[in-house]
Design a protein around this motif. Structure first.
Motif, PDB file in Angstrom:
ATOM      1  N   CYS A   1       0.834  -1.063  -0.184  1.00  0.00           N
ATOM      2  CA  CYS A   1      -0.190   0.184   0.519  1.00  0.00           C
ATOM      3  C   CYS A   1       0.796   1.230  -0.256  1.00  0.00           C
ATOM      4  O   CYS A   1       1.157   1.783   1.429  1.00  0.00           O
TER       5      CYS A   1
ATOM      6  N   HIS B   1     -10.322 -11.365  -4.682  1.00  0.00           N
ATOM      7  CA  HIS B   1     -11.536 -11.021  -3.495  1.00  0.00           C
ATOM      8  C   HIS B   1     -10.937 -10.976  -2.145  1.00  0.00           C
ATOM      9  O   HIS B   1     -11.197  -9.712  -1.116  1.00  0.00           O
TER      10      HIS B   1
ATOM     11  N   LEU C   1      -8.524  -4.794   1.988  1.00  0.00           N
ATOM     12  CA  LEU C   1      -8.241  -2.974   1.799  1.00  0.00           C
ATOM     13  C   LEU C   1      -9.713  -2.235   2.780  1.00  0.00           C
ATOM     14  O   LEU C   1      -9.588  -1.869   3.407  1.00  0.00           O
ATOM     15  N   ASP C   2     -10.657  -3.301   2.566  1.00  0.00           N
ATOM     16  CA  ASP C   2     -12.196  -2.370   3.025  1.00  0.00           C
ATOM     17  C   ASP C   2     -11.809  -2.541   4.884  1.00  0.00           C
ATOM     18  O   ASP C   2     -12.417  -2.187   5.040  1.00  0.00           O
ATOM     19  N   ASP C   3     -11.335  -3.923   5.168  1.00  0.00           N
ATOM     20  CA  ASP C   3     -11.325  -3.581   6.664  1.00  0.00           C
ATOM     21  C   ASP C   3     -10.434  -2.520   7.377  1.00  0.00           C
ATOM     22  O   ASP C   3     -10.419  -1.833   7.745  1.00  0.00           O
TER      23      ASP C   3
ATOM     24  N   TYR D   1      -8.509   6.189   1.119  1.00  0.00           N
ATOM     25  CA  TYR D   1      -8.325   5.624  -0.211  1.00  0.00           C
ATOM     26  C   TYR D   1      -9.140   6.712  -0.738  1.00  0.00           C
ATOM     27  O   TYR D   1      -9.463   7.907  -0.274  1.00  0.00           O
TER      28      TYR D   1
ATOM     29  N   MET E   1      -9.559   0.593   5.798  1.00  0.00           N
ATOM     30  CA  MET E   1     -10.015   1.384   5.242  1.00  0.00           C
ATOM     31  C   MET E   1     -11.084   1.482   6.593  1.00  0.00           C
ATOM     32  O   MET E   1     -11.208   2.953   7.760  1.00  0.00           O
ATOM     33  N   THR E   2     -11.630   0.025   6.557  1.00  0.00           N
ATOM     34  CA  THR E   2     -12.787   0.440   8.596  1.00  0.00           C
ATOM     35  C   THR E   2     -12.198   1.103  10.031  1.00  0.00           C
ATOM     36  O   THR E   2     -12.177   1.807  10.489  1.00  0.00           O
TER      37      THR E   2
ATOM     38  N   ASN F   1      -9.087  -7.194  -1.590  1.00  0.00           N
ATOM     39  CA  ASN F   1     -10.496  -6.084  -1.674  1.00  0.00           C
ATOM     40  C   ASN F   1     -10.518  -6.560  -0.329  1.00  0.00           C
ATOM     41  O   ASN F   1     -11.276  -5.295   0.521  1.00  0.00           O
ATOM     42  N   GLU F   2     -11.379  -7.360   0.504  1.00  0.00           N
ATOM     43  CA  GLU F   2     -11.847  -7.602   1.530  1.00  0.00           C
ATOM     44  C   GLU F   2     -10.833  -7.350   3.441  1.00  0.00           C
ATOM     45  O   GLU F   2     -11.161  -6.716   3.748  1.00  0.00           O
TER      46      GLU F   2
ATOM     47  N   ALA G   1      -5.953  -2.352  -5.962  1.00  0.00           N
ATOM     48  CA  ALA G   1      -6.269  -3.389  -5.399  1.00  0.00           C
ATOM     49  C   ALA G   1      -6.362  -4.701  -6.249  1.00  0.00           C
ATOM     50  O   ALA G   1      -5.258  -5.520  -6.161  1.00  0.00           O
TER      51      ALA G   1
END
Length: 81
Positions: A38, A62, A68-70, A79, A72-73, A65-66, A44
């Motif tokens: 990163c 997949h 990176l979503d976590d 992003y 970011m949370t 992405n999962e 991604a």
């Protein structure tokens, strides 16, 4: 990566860790490999392709992405459009 966090290799723990003012997060190998890529330039898709080549496996987008979503949370990564 969020500038409030610093990613570094921790030799004693044999893993990547995220350092921040309040403490430290120990990352598993997969998370460390993704966070290490990163750099604000890799997408991604780029990260998935690099890791697929490095570990000689396919189908990581997949999972990347999962994660990176976590991340970011948790504000580990930001992003930027």
């Amino acid at each position: 990566m969020n500038s409030h966090f610093q990613l570094q290799w921790e030799e004693k723990q044999n893993c990547f860790v995220l350092l921040y003012p309040e403490g430290m997060v120990q990352l598993n190998q997969s998370a460390g490999e993704i966070m290490n890529l990163c750099d604000g330039k890799n997408s991604a898709l780029d990260i998935a392709k690099i890791l697929e080549e490095k570990f000689n496996i396919v189908g990581l987008l997949h999972d990347v992405n999962e994660f990176l979503d976590d991340a970011m949370t948790r504000n580990w990564v930001i992003y930027n459009v």
